[in-house]
Design a protein around this motif. Structure first.
Motif, PDB file in Angstrom:
ATOM      1  N   ALA A   1     -15.096  46.789 -28.212  1.00  0.00           N
ATOM      2  CA  ALA A   1     -14.878  45.379 -28.537  1.00  0.00           C
ATOM      3  C   ALA A   1     -15.296  45.046 -29.968  1.00  0.00           C
ATOM      4  O   ALA A   1     -14.679  44.191 -30.610  1.00  0.00           O
ATOM      5  N   LEU A   2     -16.314  45.715 -30.494  1.00  0.00           N
ATOM      6  CA  LEU A   2     -16.822  45.391 -31.826  1.00  0.00           C
ATOM      7  C   LEU A   2     -15.945  45.944 -32.933  1.00  0.00           C
ATOM      8  O   LEU A   2     -15.570  45.229 -33.867  1.00  0.00           O
TER       9      LEU A   2
ATOM     10  N   ALA B   1     -26.069  41.627 -38.718  1.00  0.00           N
ATOM     11  CA  ALA B   1     -25.915  42.492 -39.893  1.00  0.00           C
ATOM     12  C   ALA B   1     -25.533  43.898 -39.457  1.00  0.00           C
ATOM     13  O   ALA B   1     -24.669  44.541 -40.071  1.00  0.00           O
ATOM     14  N   GLY B   2     -26.156  44.371 -38.384  1.00  0.00           N
ATOM     15  CA  GLY B   2     -25.839  45.700 -37.885  1.00  0.00           C
ATOM     16  C   GLY B   2     -24.401  45.796 -37.413  1.00  0.00           C
ATOM     17  O   GLY B   2     -23.709  46.796 -37.660  1.00  0.00           O
ATOM     18  N   ASP B   3     -23.927  44.748 -36.742  1.00  0.00           N
ATOM     19  CA  ASP B   3     -22.539  44.743 -36.272  1.00  0.00           C
ATOM     20  C   ASP B   3     -21.556  44.787 -37.439  1.00  0.00           C
ATOM     21  O   ASP B   3     -20.546  45.492 -37.391  1.00  0.00           O
ATOM     22  N   LEU B   4     -21.850  44.024 -38.483  1.00  0.00           N
ATOM     23  CA  LEU B   4     -20.976  44.020 -39.658  1.00  0.00           C
ATOM     24  C   LEU B   4     -20.945  45.396 -40.320  1.00  0.00           C
ATOM     25  O   LEU B   4     -19.892  45.850 -40.783  1.00  0.00           O
ATOM     26  N   LEU B   5     -22.083  46.062 -40.350  1.00  0.00           N
ATOM     27  CA  LEU B   5     -22.128  47.405 -40.927  1.00  0.00           C
ATOM     28  C   LEU B   5     -21.296  48.375 -40.096  1.00  0.00           C
ATOM     29  O   LEU B   5     -20.532  49.180 -40.644  1.00  0.00           O
TER      30      LEU B   5
ATOM     31  N   ARG C   1      -6.251  61.398 -40.798  1.00  0.00           N
ATOM     32  CA  ARG C   1      -4.791  61.372 -40.711  1.00  0.00           C
ATOM     33  C   ARG C   1      -4.343  60.525 -39.515  1.00  0.00           C
ATOM     34  O   ARG C   1      -5.147  60.184 -38.651  1.00  0.00           O
ATOM     35  N   GLU C   2      -3.043  60.216 -39.467  1.00  0.00           N
ATOM     36  CA  GLU C   2      -2.525  59.403 -38.371  1.00  0.00           C
ATOM     37  C   GLU C   2      -2.659  60.114 -37.027  1.00  0.00           C
ATOM     38  O   GLU C   2      -2.802  59.462 -35.989  1.00  0.00           O
ATOM     39  N   VAL C   3      -2.592  61.445 -37.030  1.00  0.00           N
ATOM     40  CA  VAL C   3      -2.674  62.183 -35.766  1.00  0.00           C
ATOM     41  C   VAL C   3      -4.092  62.293 -35.235  1.00  0.00           C
ATOM     42  O   VAL C   3      -4.305  62.734 -34.104  1.00  0.00           O
ATOM     43  N   ASP C   4      -5.080  61.942 -36.046  1.00  0.00           N
ATOM     44  CA  ASP C   4      -6.483  62.072 -35.643  1.00  0.00           C
ATOM     45  C   ASP C   4      -6.948  60.851 -34.862  1.00  0.00           C
ATOM     46  O   ASP C   4      -6.303  59.805 -34.878  1.00  0.00           O
ATOM     47  N   THR C   5      -8.069  60.997 -34.183  1.00  0.00           N
ATOM     48  CA  THR C   5      -8.637  59.908 -33.379  1.00  0.00           C
ATOM     49  C   THR C   5     -10.057  59.617 -33.837  1.00  0.00           C
ATOM     50  O   THR C   5     -10.877  60.531 -33.961  1.00  0.00           O
ATOM     51  N   VAL C   6     -10.339  58.343 -34.091  1.00  0.00           N
ATOM     52  CA  VAL C   6     -11.698  57.897 -34.418  1.00  0.00           C
ATOM     53  C   VAL C   6     -12.169  57.019 -33.271  1.00  0.00           C
ATOM     54  O   VAL C   6     -11.503  56.046 -32.908  1.00  0.00           O
ATOM     55  N   ALA C   7     -13.317  57.356 -32.679  1.00  0.00           N
ATOM     56  CA  ALA C   7     -13.836  56.603 -31.536  1.00  0.00           C
ATOM     57  C   ALA C   7     -15.289  56.232 -31.763  1.00  0.00           C
ATOM     58  O   ALA C   7     -16.028  56.949 -32.458  1.00  0.00           O
ATOM     59  N   ARG C   8     -15.678  55.100 -31.187  1.00  0.00           N
ATOM     60  CA  ARG C   8     -17.098  54.757 -31.205  1.00  0.00           C
ATOM     61  C   ARG C   8     -17.715  55.304 -29.930  1.00  0.00           C
ATOM     62  O   ARG C   8     -17.305  54.948 -28.819  1.00  0.00           O
ATOM     63  N   PHE C   9     -18.702  56.164 -30.094  1.00  0.00           N
ATOM     64  CA  PHE C   9     -19.314  56.824 -28.956  1.00  0.00           C
ATOM     65  C   PHE C   9     -20.413  55.963 -28.334  1.00  0.00           C
ATOM     66  O   PHE C   9     -20.672  56.027 -27.144  1.00  0.00           O
ATOM     67  N   GLY C  10     -21.040  55.140 -29.153  1.00  0.00           N
ATOM     68  CA  GLY C  10     -22.115  54.272 -28.675  1.00  0.00           C
ATOM     69  C   GLY C  10     -23.113  54.020 -29.780  1.00  0.00           C
ATOM     70  O   GLY C  10     -23.388  54.909 -30.595  1.00  0.00           O
TER      71      GLY C  10
END
Length: 484
Positions: A310-311, A359-363, A376-385
């Motif tokens: 969500a963030l 401030a932490g959320d903005l960072l 690249r477009e084929v790559d995946t970026v995820a937030r793990f926690g």
């Protein structure tokens, strides 16, 4: 009682005839042989003759034999029953050619001795009522479609085709407003010519951009009875003529918050004026399209929320697992390598402690953007926690050395980007606080081989590699072999 009888006696034949003529129904009286004795003005319009020319004649003198036979059969049925007989039938009015669906009630009349002397007929126009009943049935069936997992274009096409089936002389279209709110796109108009649909796809909205472009711009219904002569259609008159279009009524499709979503339009081949029933149909159809669009958008939003953070808007751990399985399958299929990065920020907690979670959320949002710009477009970026991120490098090289080098290059690009200073503007109730923060990242990298250890917890290995990078002083990259 005598006073009531006196009042009734005061009603002359002229009074009764005036009442008869004022009624909107078709009213007539025949004798037992089907010869007309009386009729009102509405009935005159049906036969296209005056009452004086109707009296003394039968149905066979005014309508086709087939229709006259039908009328006579219903007369006889009422007389045989000895009571009221009701039927529905389509009739065409001779004075202007329009058709109506009427509900006809026929009642046998008897004299004081009980002898049959004739039959009284009354026909009410139920065209609008029947059309509304059909529309409500169609509307209910369309709403049922929304409960199923059917793509939005298919639902919108069902709306268009459903309205067209209710009125066989019209063609309908639905155009959606693009994300910028400036162009009409993704048209659903199966009955309009393909060249016409292609020509208007992507048209910018505005006053004078046909009926639909104007309606979507103004947010109000636009009725053009004659396309060939209306200024709104001047730039498209030739196109409309080629498509054989004579009129176009367009209703803006509005969301529940009155935001414009697109337009619903009804076309005719010839010039055509808007009637009361048409207003109901076009308004209700636009509302039906609005319900479909908003519901499908909510479904997509819910699906996005289920699989995205969500963030930051990045894929969450659930979607990360799915993308990882897809990457493994691609490695096997193409005999190539992939890589997984585990990223942990080195200097995140002090910012939260000093300036708060905002401030932490903005960072974290800025970090997500910087990482995304490096891959690249084929790559995946995820937030793990927390302040941890995972990146999947899909479909690297088929040779291990080259795959490692490419993974190292992208990882270094990410590390360098995350080490640049952050300028964070923190909003508060009184004024905005600007904070500059320095934050580096420790990155663990694990190469995923296409032939071995596909069941291994590759993310856990990348996490271990990240801790090795922490142990080496942070702001660094550590490689770990998944097949030692």
């Amino acid at each position: 009682m005598n006073q009531q009888m006196l009042s009734l006696a005061n009603f002359t034949e002229d009074n009764l005839r005036a009442i008869l003529q004022a009624l909107p129904a078709l009213i007539w009286l025949k004798d037992a042989d089907g010869v007309y004795l009386v009729c009102n003005e509405r009935f005159e319009q049906f036969f296209g003759a005056l009452e004086k020319d109707i009296i003394g004649h039968t149905d066979y003198d005014f309508v086709s034999k087939e229709m006259a036979d039908s009328f006579r059969a219903n007369d006889l049925l009422a007389m045989q029953k000895g009571g009221l007989n009701i039927n529905e039938e389509w009739i065409s009015f001779a004075h202007d050619g329009h058709r109506e669906l009427v509900e006809t009630s026929k009642t046998p009349l008897h004299n004081s001795d009980g002898k049959l002397i004739g039959i009284l007929g009354i026909s009410h126009d139920i065209t609008k009522r029947k059309q509304l009943e059909k529309y409500e049935k169609f509307r209910s069936s369309t709403l049922e479609l929304l409960a199923k997992n059917i793509p939005l274009p298919s639902v919108l096409e069902a709306i268009v085709r459903g309205v067209e089936q209710l009125h066989t002389d019209i063609m309908c279209s639905i155009l959606l407003l693009d994300k910028e709110g400036k162009h009409l796109v993704d048209g659903v108009a199966p009955s309009l010519p393909s060249f016409y649909n292609q020509a208007i796809n992507g048209v910018a909205i505005g006053v004078g951009v046909g009926s639909c472009g104007t309606a979507a711009f103004l947010g109000q219904r636009v009725v053009v009875d004659d396309i060939a002569s209306h200024p709104y259609w001047a730039p498209y008159a030739e196109l409309a003529a080629q498509a054989g279009l004579g009129s176009c009524w367009s209703q803006p499709i509005l969301s529940s918050e009155l935001q414009i979503l697109g337009s619903f339009a009804i076309y005719h081949r010839k010039k055509n004026a808007l009637a009361d029933l048409d207003v109901y149909i076009i308004e209700q159809s636009a509302q039906l399209a609005s319900i479909a669009i908003e519901r499908k958008r909510i479904e997509l939003k819910m699906q996005h929320m289920a699989f995205h953070d969500a963030l930051t808007g990045l894929p969450n751990r659930s979607l990360l697992d799915d993308r990882l399985e897809q990457t493994k399958a691609a490695c096997r299929r193409h005999h190539c390598f992939a890589a997984v990065l585990f990223i942990d920020l080195d200097n995140f907690k002090p910012l939260n402690d000093e300036h708060g979670h905002n401030a932490g959320d903005l960072l974290l949002q800025e970090v997500a953007q910087r990482i995304s710009l490096c891959v690249r477009e084929v790559d995946t970026v995820a937030r793990f926690g927390g302040d941890e991120f995972v990146v999947i490098f899909s479909e690297l090289e088929t040779e291990q050395t080259q795959a490692e080098q490419l993974a190292c290059n992208i990882a270094e690009k990410i590390r360098a980007s995350l080490s640049m200073p952050y300028q964070i503007d923190i909003p508060n109730a009184h004024k905005q606080t600007s904070v500059q923060h320095h934050c580096t990242a420790s990155i663990g990298v694990v190469l995923l081989r296409h032939l071995h250890n596909n069941d291994i917890d590759i993310v856990k290995l990348a996490d271990q590699a990240m801790y090795q990078a922490k142990a080496k002083g942070r702001d660094t990259i550590c490689f770990l072999d998944s097949n030692p």
